[in-house]
Design a protein around this motif. Structure first.
Motif, PDB file in Angstrom:
ATOM      1  N   TRP A  95       0.818  -1.217   0.000  1.00 14.33           N
ATOM      2  CA  TRP A  95       0.000   0.000   0.000  1.00 14.33           C
ATOM      3  C   TRP A  95       0.848   1.260   0.000  1.00 14.33           C
ATOM      4  O   TRP A  95       0.424   2.294  -0.514  1.00 14.33           O
ATOM      5  N   LEU A  96       2.045   1.157   0.549  1.00 15.43           N
ATOM      6  CA  LEU A  96       2.954   2.293   0.414  1.00 15.43           C
ATOM      7  C   LEU A  96       3.256   2.572  -1.053  1.00 15.43           C
ATOM      8  O   LEU A  96       3.239   3.714  -1.515  1.00 15.43           O
ATOM      9  N   SER A  97       3.532   1.499  -1.777  1.00 11.29           N
ATOM     10  CA  SER A  97       3.817   1.661  -3.211  1.00 11.29           C
ATOM     11  C   SER A  97       2.585   2.131  -3.969  1.00 11.29           C
ATOM     12  O   SER A  97       2.683   2.954  -4.884  1.00 11.29           O
ATOM     13  N   VAL A  98       1.429   1.606  -3.578  1.00  9.19           N
ATOM     14  CA  VAL A  98       0.189   2.016  -4.242  1.00  9.19           C
ATOM     15  C   VAL A  98      -0.060   3.511  -4.036  1.00  9.19           C
ATOM     16  O   VAL A  98      -0.418   4.245  -4.966  1.00  9.19           O
ATOM     17  N   VAL A  99       0.138   3.964  -2.816  1.00  9.30           N
ATOM     18  CA  VAL A  99      -0.092   5.384  -2.510  1.00  9.30           C
ATOM     19  C   VAL A  99       0.851   6.258  -3.329  1.00  9.30           C
ATOM     20  O   VAL A  99       0.454   7.297  -3.866  1.00  9.30           O
ATOM     21  N   ARG A 100       2.106   5.838  -3.430  1.00  6.59           N
ATOM     22  CA  ARG A 100       3.071   6.644  -4.189  1.00  6.59           C
ATOM     23  C   ARG A 100       2.722   6.694  -5.673  1.00  6.59           C
ATOM     24  O   ARG A 100       2.955   7.707  -6.330  1.00  6.59           O
ATOM     25  N   GLY A 101       2.208   5.594  -6.192  1.00  7.63           N
ATOM     26  CA  GLY A 101       1.909   5.551  -7.622  1.00  7.63           C
ATOM     27  C   GLY A 101       0.473   5.831  -7.981  1.00  7.63           C
ATOM     28  O   GLY A 101       0.101   5.741  -9.153  1.00  7.63           O
ATOM     29  N   LEU A 102      -0.332   6.171  -6.978  1.00  6.05           N
ATOM     30  CA  LEU A 102      -1.768   6.346  -7.225  1.00  6.05           C
ATOM     31  C   LEU A 102      -2.047   7.450  -8.242  1.00  6.05           C
ATOM     32  O   LEU A 102      -2.926   7.316  -9.091  1.00  6.05           O
ATOM     33  N   GLY A 103      -1.301   8.524  -8.173  1.00  9.08           N
ATOM     34  CA  GLY A 103      -1.565   9.643  -9.083  1.00  9.08           C
ATOM     35  C   GLY A 103      -1.280   9.313 -10.530  1.00  9.08           C
ATOM     36  O   GLY A 103      -1.830   9.947 -11.426  1.00  9.08           O
ATOM     37  N   ARG A 104      -0.434   8.338 -10.762  1.00 13.00           N
ATOM     38  CA  ARG A 104      -0.079   7.993 -12.147  1.00 13.00           C
ATOM     39  C   ARG A 104      -0.923   6.860 -12.696  1.00 13.00           C
ATOM     40  O   ARG A 104      -0.831   6.558 -13.882  1.00 13.00           O
ATOM     41  N   PHE A 105      -1.722   6.220 -11.830  1.00 13.08           N
ATOM     42  CA  PHE A 105      -2.496   5.074 -12.304  1.00 13.08           C
ATOM     43  C   PHE A 105      -3.687   5.533 -13.125  1.00 13.08           C
ATOM     44  O   PHE A 105      -4.355   6.507 -12.801  1.00 13.08           O
ATOM     45  N   SER A 106      -3.948   4.797 -14.169  1.00 14.93           N
ATOM     46  CA  SER A 106      -5.166   5.004 -14.950  1.00 14.93           C
ATOM     47  C   SER A 106      -5.644   3.653 -15.436  1.00 14.93           C
ATOM     48  O   SER A 106      -4.846   2.832 -15.893  1.00 14.93           O
ATOM     49  N   GLY A 107      -6.934   3.425 -15.325  1.00 18.33           N
ATOM     50  CA  GLY A 107      -7.495   2.154 -15.758  1.00 18.33           C
ATOM     51  C   GLY A 107      -8.817   1.889 -15.074  1.00 18.33           C
ATOM     52  O   GLY A 107      -9.256   2.671 -14.217  1.00 18.33           O
ATOM     53  N   ASP A 108      -9.429   0.776 -15.441  1.00 15.81           N
ATOM     54  CA  ASP A 108     -10.720   0.434 -14.847  1.00 15.81           C
ATOM     55  C   ASP A 108     -10.497  -0.376 -13.569  1.00 15.81           C
ATOM     56  O   ASP A 108      -9.366  -0.556 -13.102  1.00 15.81           O
ATOM     57  N   GLU A 109     -11.602  -0.899 -13.042  1.00 14.80           N
ATOM     58  CA  GLU A 109     -11.510  -1.579 -11.751  1.00 14.80           C
ATOM     59  C   GLU A 109     -10.695  -2.865 -11.848  1.00 14.80           C
ATOM     60  O   GLU A 109      -9.925  -3.188 -10.935  1.00 14.80           O
ATOM     61  N   ASN A 110     -10.861  -3.605 -12.937  1.00 13.04           N
ATOM     62  CA  ASN A 110     -10.073  -4.834 -13.097  1.00 13.04           C
ATOM     63  C   ASN A 110      -8.578  -4.511 -13.180  1.00 13.04           C
ATOM     64  O   ASN A 110      -7.748  -5.225 -12.608  1.00 13.04           O
ATOM     65  N   GLN A 111      -8.265  -3.464 -13.896  1.00 13.48           N
ATOM     66  CA  GLN A 111      -6.855  -3.088 -14.011  1.00 13.48           C
ATOM     67  C   GLN A 111      -6.316  -2.596 -12.671  1.00 13.48           C
ATOM     68  O   GLN A 111      -5.152  -2.806 -12.347  1.00 13.48           O
ATOM     69  N   TRP A 112      -7.177  -1.929 -11.926  1.00 17.15           N
ATOM     70  CA  TRP A 112      -6.767  -1.473 -10.595  1.00 17.15           C
ATOM     71  C   TRP A 112      -6.413  -2.658  -9.697  1.00 17.15           C
ATOM     72  O   TRP A 112      -5.360  -2.682  -9.049  1.00 17.15           O
ATOM     73  N   GLN A 113      -7.285  -3.657  -9.667  1.00 18.38           N
ATOM     74  CA  GLN A 113      -7.021  -4.830  -8.840  1.00 18.38           C
ATOM     75  C   GLN A 113      -5.769  -5.568  -9.321  1.00 18.38           C
ATOM     76  O   GLN A 113      -4.940  -6.003  -8.505  1.00 18.38           O
ATOM     77  N   ALA A 114      -5.651  -5.699 -10.624  1.00 25.24           N
ATOM     78  CA  ALA A 114      -4.468  -6.373 -11.158  1.00 25.24           C
ATOM     79  C   ALA A 114      -3.199  -5.608 -10.805  1.00 25.24           C
ATOM     80  O   ALA A 114      -2.155  -6.207 -10.494  1.00 25.24           O
ATOM     81  N   TRP A 115      -3.296  -4.285 -10.834  1.00 23.23           N
ATOM     82  CA  TRP A 115      -2.123  -3.460 -10.490  1.00 23.23           C
ATOM     83  C   TRP A 115      -1.711  -3.677  -9.032  1.00 23.23           C
ATOM     84  O   TRP A 115      -0.534  -3.881  -8.713  1.00 23.23           O
ATOM     85  N   VAL A 116      -2.707  -3.669  -8.148  1.00 23.97           N
ATOM     86  CA  VAL A 116      -2.395  -3.846  -6.719  1.00 23.97           C
ATOM     87  C   VAL A 116      -1.818  -5.237  -6.469  1.00 23.97           C
ATOM     88  O   VAL A 116      -0.814  -5.395  -5.749  1.00 23.97           O
ATOM     89  N   PHE A 117      -2.404  -6.255  -7.074  1.00 30.35           N
ATOM     90  CA  PHE A 117      -1.898  -7.622  -6.855  1.00 30.35           C
ATOM     91  C   PHE A 117      -0.514  -7.805  -7.481  1.00 30.35           C
ATOM     92  O   PHE A 117       0.306  -8.570  -6.962  1.00 30.35           O
ATOM     93  N   THR A 118      -0.261  -7.127  -8.587  1.00 28.60           N
ATOM     94  CA  THR A 118       1.078  -7.217  -9.195  1.00 28.60           C
ATOM     95  C   THR A 118       2.130  -6.644  -8.257  1.00 28.60           C
ATOM     96  O   THR A 118       3.203  -7.235  -8.052  1.00 28.60           O
ATOM     97  N   ILE A 119       1.807  -5.488  -7.659  1.00 29.62           N
ATOM     98  CA  ILE A 119       2.743  -4.892  -6.697  1.00 29.62           C
ATOM     99  C   ILE A 119       2.930  -5.819  -5.508  1.00 29.62           C
ATOM    100  O   ILE A 119       4.056  -6.055  -5.041  1.00 29.62           O
ATOM    101  N   ALA A 120       1.821  -6.359  -5.020  1.00 31.39           N
ATOM    102  CA  ALA A 120       1.902  -7.216  -3.840  1.00 31.39           C
ATOM    103  C   ALA A 120       2.747  -8.459  -4.117  1.00 31.39           C
ATOM    104  O   ALA A 120       3.556  -8.864  -3.276  1.00 31.39           O
ATOM    105  N   ARG A 121       2.556  -9.025  -5.270  1.00 29.88           N
ATOM    106  CA  ARG A 121       3.339 -10.233  -5.581  1.00 29.88           C
ATOM    107  C   ARG A 121       4.825  -9.910  -5.675  1.00 29.88           C
ATOM    108  O   ARG A 121       5.678 -10.680  -5.201  1.00 29.88           O
TER     109      ARG A 121
END
Lengths: 264, 197
Positions: free
Chosen positions: B52-78
């Motif tokens: 979530w630290l990484s998510v917060v830092r990159g939140l402003g640059r993220f763009s996409g729908d809900e599926n892409q959002w979840q995939a992005w978070v899980f990619t970071i987590a993995r």
């Protein structure tokens, strides 16, 4: 009702990702069961990170203040003092450039400190302050001093109010600006071997070469002669300048030797 | 409508709205923790915090729908989990299969008590006994709710490989449910697969 394409797509998905049996379905459902309402673990930490990231001033100001240590402050104060002392010393000895010395003299005079003004040698350089309407030093001639009225304003007035046009206007303005030293507009073929010091048409002879040009220009401000010079100039390059010669003769009462230098 | 609601939340969170960020957080965090705890064991909570630290830092640059959002978070987590496991120098802590299966009823009772058979923890523990890749696919597909393309994106695999791994994982789970000994074997297989996975 599914279309044929959709049925094919569904069949393809089922073949590649088959539906698990009922027990496995139950296991997967239990694994993905909704969570109980309430606080989610880690939410407080995530919100703290979110606030820190979105805060407009994330602790940068205190860092800047703490970086300005007393040692750096003392060094900055010493540097500023050295610069001010050096500038004052230079101003007191009058060794600053003309404009800077003048400014320093004026500024220090307001606080009761007397320092030399613009040095004599500085007048040779165009580094004095002044503007178009400045009556204390606006002259283009440094030798005019600070008390003379603005030469620039005078020239500007002449340029706007004169009736002359073209080269005559330029020559008139240039002559006024240079106090008669300008040779602008002096071009032509009519010659004058001697000075014709007392001739009203001496200006015509200015187009000639040599000492006659200088003498004629200095001694006689002749308007008519200057106007006629154009006629002499118009035939430049054609060999003899007969009209210019005639004009010079006429203006000088026959004493001019104009045209004598144009003979091949 | 769900997409537009997600877009609204995402935009508000990117502009600093805490409530919207909390909504986004709660929509992912429970499933994220289940995935991380199943695969990463005791590292899960720390990895989730780093995620979530990484998510917060990159939140402003993220763009996409809900599926892409979840995939992005899980990619970071993995990625964070892999890093943490490397740093820890150890493999995921295997789940004690005896403890997981202790509450399982006798096979004769299975047919009438399937629905009551699993708790969330026991179900995740059984999934955790699968080989690493199969467990990840099953978790991402059926717990996190990602489709095949996004699961493939998270794992860095081709969609075909994801489908095969998912099929094998479900088949292994079915075997574990129908044959109690299969679970024991599955646990042993899990340990050996994890070594090479």
């Amino acid at each position: 009702m599914l279309t044929k394409h959709r049925r094919k797509a569904q069949h393809r998905r089922n073949a590649q990702d088959p539906t698990p049996d009922k027990r496995v379905e139950s296991l997967l459902a239990a694994a993905a069961a909704p969570t109980e309402p309430g606080p989610v673990p880690g939410e407080a930490a995530a919100l703290t990170a979110f606030r820190a990231e979105t805060s407009p001033t994330p602790l940068r100001r205190p860092r800047m203040l703490t970086s300005f240590t007393p040692l750096r402050a003392a060094a900055a104060a010493v540097g500023t003092g050295v610069l001010l002392t050096g500038g004052m010393a230079a101003a007191a000895t009058g060794s600053l450039p003309g404009a800077a010395q003048e400014t320093a003299s004026e500024m220090l005079a307001r606080v009761g400190v007397t320092v030399p003004g613009v040095p004599e040698h500085a007048a040779e350089y165009a580094d004095q302050r002044g503007g178009a309407d400045d009556t204390t030093g606006g002259s283009s001639d440094p030798a005019d001093g600070a008390g003379e009225s603005s030469k620039g304003a005078e020239i500007s007035e002449l340029a706007t109010e004169t009736d002359s046009t073209g080269a005559d206007k330029g020559a008139e303005i240039s002559e006024s600006a240079s106090d008669g030293r300008s040779k602008a507009g002096e071009q032509g073929t009519a010659g004058a071997e001697n000075g014709a010091d007392d001739a009203p048409g001496a200006a015509v002879s200015e187009d000639a070469s040599g000492a006659a040009r200088e003498n004629a220009r200095v001694e006689v401000p002749n308007r008519g002669g200057a106007a006629r010079t154009d006629g002499a100039r118009s035939e430049q390059g054609s060999g003899a300048s007969t009209s210019g010669t005639d004009t010079a003769d006429e203006s000088s009462g026959g004493r001019s030797s104009a045209d004598s230098g144009n003979r091949p | 409508m769900a997409t537009s609601e997600f877009d609204r939340r995402l935009l508000a969170a990117q502009q600093g709205d805490e409530v919207s960020f909390s909504e986004l957080f709660r929509s992912v965090q429970p499933r994220l923790l289940r995935y991380l705890r199943t695969i990463g064991g005791g590292l899960a909570d720390d990895v989730a915090a780093d995620t979530w630290l990484s998510v917060v830092r990159g939140l402003g640059r993220f763009s996409g729908d809900e599926n892409q959002w979840q995939a992005w978070v899980f990619t970071i987590a993995r990625a964070r989990l892999v890093d943490a496991q490397r740093r820890a120098g150890r493999l995921p802590v295997p789940v004690d299969s005896n403890e997981v299966l202790a509450d399982r009823p006798d096979r004769t009772d299975v047919s009438g008590a399937v629905e009551e058979m699993f708790s969330t923890e026991s179900a995740l523990a059984m999934i955790g006994q699968l080989p690493r890749q199969q467990a990840e696919v099953v978790l991402l597909r059926h717990v996190a709710g990602l489709d095949v393309p996004h699961t493939a994106a998270v794992l860095g695999k081709r969609p075909g490989a994801v489908r095969v791994a998912g099929h094998r994982g479900l088949r292994r789970l079915a075997e574990m449910l129908t044959q109690p000994d299969a679970a024991q074997q599955g646990s042993r297989c899990n340990a050996s697969d994890s070594v090479f996975g």
